[in-house]
Design an enzyme around this catalytic site. Structure first.
Site, PDB file in Angstrom:
ATOM      1  CB  CYS A  88     -13.400  -4.639  -3.902  1.00  0.00           C
ATOM      2  SG  CYS A  88     -13.223  -4.081  -2.245  1.00  0.00           S
ATOM      3  CG  ASN A  95      -2.017  -1.157   0.936  1.00  0.00           C
ATOM      4  OD1 ASN A  95      -2.158  -1.665  -0.180  1.00  0.00           O
ATOM      5  ND2 ASN A  95      -2.709  -1.547   1.985  1.00  0.00           N
ATOM      6  CG  ASP A 147      -5.737  -4.025   5.296  1.00  0.00           C
ATOM      7  OD1 ASP A 147      -4.925  -3.292   4.693  1.00  0.00           O
ATOM      8  OD2 ASP A 147      -6.969  -3.960   5.121  1.00  0.00           O
TER       9      ASP A 147
HETATM   10  C1  EPZ Z   1      -6.618   1.484   1.906  1.00  0.00           C
HETATM   11  O1  EPZ Z   1      -7.846   1.401   1.203  1.00  0.00           O
HETATM   12  C2  EPZ Z   1      -5.932   0.157   1.680  1.00  0.00           C
HETATM   13  N1  EPZ Z   1      -5.670  -0.002   0.251  1.00  0.00           N
HETATM   14  C3  EPZ Z   1      -6.807  -0.973   2.218  1.00  0.00           C
HETATM   15  O2  EPZ Z   1      -6.067  -2.175   2.085  1.00  0.00           O
HETATM   16  C4  EPZ Z   1      -7.058  -0.749   3.702  1.00  0.00           C
HETATM   17  O3  EPZ Z   1      -7.924  -1.751   4.168  1.00  0.00           O
HETATM   18  C5  EPZ Z   1      -7.686   0.635   3.899  1.00  0.00           C
HETATM   19  O4  EPZ Z   1      -6.851   1.647   3.310  1.00  0.00           O
HETATM   20  C6  EPZ Z   1      -7.877   0.976   5.365  1.00  0.00           C
HETATM   21  O5  EPZ Z   1      -6.642   0.941   6.011  1.00  0.00           O
HETATM   22  C7  EPZ Z   1      -4.604   0.642  -0.272  1.00  0.00           C
HETATM   23  O6  EPZ Z   1      -3.893   1.361   0.404  1.00  0.00           O
HETATM   24  C8  EPZ Z   1      -4.350   0.406  -1.728  1.00  0.00           C
HETATM   25  P1  EPZ Z   1      -9.979   4.197   3.023  1.00  0.00           P
HETATM   26  P2  EPZ Z   1      -8.691   2.760   0.950  1.00  0.00           P
HETATM   27  O7  EPZ Z   1     -10.185   5.246   1.993  1.00  0.00           O
HETATM   28  O8  EPZ Z   1      -7.769   3.897   0.815  1.00  0.00           O
HETATM   29  C9  EPZ Z   1     -14.577   5.223   3.283  1.00  0.00           C
HETATM   30  C10 EPZ Z   1      -5.612  -4.279   1.321  1.00  0.00           C
HETATM   31  O9  EPZ Z   1      -6.060  -5.382   1.613  1.00  0.00           O
HETATM   32  N2  EPZ Z   1     -14.351   6.148   2.169  1.00  0.00           N
HETATM   33  O10 EPZ Z   1      -9.074   4.479   4.182  1.00  0.00           O
HETATM   34  O11 EPZ Z   1      -9.674   2.494  -0.122  1.00  0.00           O
HETATM   35  C11 EPZ Z   1     -14.422   3.777   2.867  1.00  0.00           C
HETATM   36  O12 EPZ Z   1     -15.625   3.292   2.301  1.00  0.00           O
HETATM   37  C12 EPZ Z   1      -6.568  -3.132   1.162  1.00  0.00           C
HETATM   38  O13 EPZ Z   1      -4.396  -3.998   1.151  1.00  0.00           O
HETATM   39  C13 EPZ Z   1     -15.356   7.037   1.816  1.00  0.00           C
HETATM   40  O14 EPZ Z   1     -16.431   7.050   2.406  1.00  0.00           O
HETATM   41  O15 EPZ Z   1      -9.461   2.865   2.336  1.00  0.00           O
HETATM   42  C14 EPZ Z   1     -14.088   3.098   4.176  1.00  0.00           C
HETATM   43  O16 EPZ Z   1     -15.281   2.843   4.876  1.00  0.00           O
HETATM   44  C15 EPZ Z   1      -7.994  -3.552   1.432  1.00  0.00           C
HETATM   45  N3  EPZ Z   1     -15.156   7.896   0.775  1.00  0.00           N
HETATM   46  C16 EPZ Z   1     -13.283   4.169   4.928  1.00  0.00           C
HETATM   47  O17 EPZ Z   1     -13.544   5.404   4.256  1.00  0.00           O
HETATM   48  C17 EPZ Z   1     -13.950   7.938   0.099  1.00  0.00           C
HETATM   49  O18 EPZ Z   1     -13.817   8.773  -0.820  1.00  0.00           O
HETATM   50  C18 EPZ Z   1     -11.783   3.940   4.906  1.00  0.00           C
HETATM   51  O19 EPZ Z   1     -11.408   3.716   3.558  1.00  0.00           O
HETATM   52  C19 EPZ Z   1     -12.941   7.038   0.478  1.00  0.00           C
HETATM   53  C20 EPZ Z   1     -13.159   6.160   1.519  1.00  0.00           C
END
Ligand code: EPZ
Length: 421
Positions: free
Chosen positions: A119, A24, A307
């Site tokens: 996903c 990540n 994770d």
């Molecule tokens: C990152 O995803 C990681 N992926 C994820 O890892 C990890 O689980 C996640 O962060 C939380 O730590 C990468 O870094 C590539 P978020 P990301 O935006 O950035 C909501 C793995 O297995 N949200 O922190 O997509 C979202 O729905 C993956 O390596 C909004 O509402 O996660 C979630 O509920 C899986 N609007 C929360 O925020 C947005 O515009 C946190 O998501 C963006 C997110």
């Protein structure tokens, strides 16, 4: 028929494992190379599918790349905005391709890409990314499948995220490093990979302060240069092996890591009765019995990482008593519980985001499926801990994020193999 992993479980794992660079972090540093005026060298790059998809996208965008082992040299001078239509297939497959939007906004003042699909772990919107781009001055259009945007110029803005979002924090940094004036990101994500990408951008000439805290300040600069940068170790891969040591009652030294990045996991493994010793760049975990029950609530860093909740769910199946996991980040991250029940686990969902695990004496081998990347690793750990034979299907999830998972576990004494057909 697709490949599967076959495990004859019940063997305590012993030995050492060396951890690769963080997926990540790499997925944010690769697009950062788009912003460099001169070639960039990225070291400690993990050889996993998501990274390889990114390398293909950079090539299709016009960068010239050479890869030797875990070192990638990127010359971004050939990247052209018009090439963005050549990466539609990859961008649709890989959610983190949305960092190219932030990088293109910085470099070309415009971006165009397919909307990232959902996903297995939830709806995963990108409204916070769009809010950040618009705050900086971008005009964003969204159709059923595409997002496009352009800006006459980018001006620093005061942006507050709710909820905390790793991706939106990283994308806002990429989009604002060359904006006019200062950008402030409030309620920013503090994950190690957020800090790593900020460190890389600063080495390239950016002026980012506060990464790792709730408030990140980015003072716009005119240009960024290519540097040699080594990706931070992958704390999620490291945690997976630490939990495997506890689950098999083994003794594993996890090397090439930053122990401070794993403090929430270390605390929980100790609370369950395991022996965890931290060294400068490694952690030793010795599994102990009986395992004591614990409760976990996933939170943004430095809270317990979402994770690692699935591998912890496996460990809770073996504890004496009742444990609970509250998943507060994603709405669908307990698909794996049903797979553990096939192995004799006494586990159920109290609500959509609360899972309860009543410990049993042991798990029985079964045919189970990986339902997402991290659940896949949890299924392998369940097979390693179970008595009898386990087959883990849907390996494509696992290949996305773990370097040499089968080989590493075999080197630790596991009876494990990848079998085709
Ligand atoms: C990152 O995803 C990681 N992926 C994820 O890892 C990890 O689980 C996640 O962060 C939380 O730590 C990468 O870094 C590539 P978020 P990301 O935006 O950035 C909501 C793995 O297995 N949200 O922190 O997509 C979202 O729905 C993956 O390596 C909004 O509402 O996660 C979630 O509920 C899986 N609007 C929360 O925020 C947005 O515009 C946190 O998501 C963006 C997110």
């Amino acid at each position: 028929m697709a490949d599967k992993i076959v495990i004859h479980g019940g063997i305590p794992l012993n030995g050492e494992v060396s951890i690769s660079g963080a997926k990540n972090a790499a997925l944010g540093i690769l697009p950062a190379a788009i912003l460099a005026d001169t070639p960039m060298v990225i070291d400690n790059l993990p050889d996993i599918q998501d990274v390889n998809i990114y390398v293909t996208m950079l090539e299709k965008l016009g960068a010239s790349l050479t890869r030797e082992g875990d070192r990638l040299t990127v010359d971004p001078s050939g990247i052209r905005f018009e090439n963005v239509d050549k990466i539609v297939e990859e961008a649709t497959k890989l959610r983190a391709s949305y960092y190219i939007l932030g990088a293109f906004l910085s470099r070309f003042r415009k971006g165009r890409q397919p909307l990232p699909g959902g996903c297995p772990i939830g709806e995963r919107p990108i409204n916070l990314h769009i809010m950040a781009f618009e705050s900086l001055g971008a005009r964003v259009q969204i159709t059923e499948t595409m997002i496009s945007m352009e800006a006459d110029e980018l001006n620093g803005a005061d942006i507050t995220f709710d909820p905390v979002s790793v991706g939106a924090t990283i994308n806002a940094m990429l989009a604002s490093v060359k904006a006019k004036g200062t950008t402030v990101l409030r309620n920013a994500a503090k994950e190690p990979h957020v800090v790593d990408i900020a460190n890389c951008l600063n080495l390239m000439g950016a002026r980012i302060s506060g990464a790792g805290t709730d408030t990140i300040k980015i003072k716009g600069v005119d240009s960024l240069r290519g540097v040699v940068y080594s990706v931070v170790p992958d704390q999620i891969q490291a945690g997976t092996y630490m939990i495997a040591a506890a689950a098999t009652c083994g003794n594993i030294l996890v090397r090439n890591i930053i122990p401070q990045h794993l403090e929430s996991l270390t605390a929980k493994l100790r609370e369950m009765g395991n022996e965890v010793t931290e060294y400068d760049d490694s952690i030793r975990v010795i599994g102990r019995r009986p395992l004591l029950p614990v409760n976990i609530k996933t939170m943004p860093h430095p809270g317990f990482p979402t994770d690692l909740q699935q591998p912890m769910g496996v460990l809770m199946c073996l504890a004496e008593g009742q444990s609970r996991i509250t998943e507060s980040i994603f709405e669908k991250r307990f698909e794996y519980v049903g797979q553990l029940v096939k192995m004799g686990a006494d586990a159920h969902l109290r609500t959509e985001n609360v899972a309860v695990f009543n410990g049993v004496d042991h798990l029985e081998g079964a045919v189970i499926e990986a339902t997402d990347l991290r659940a896949g690793a949890a299924m392998v750990i369940a097979g390693l801990a179970a008595m009898g034979t386990t087959e883990v299907l849907n390996l494509e999830h696992i290949e996305r994020g773990y370097v040499d998972l089968v080989e590493n576990f075999r080197a630790l004494g596991a009876d494990i193999a990848r079998v085709s057909g």
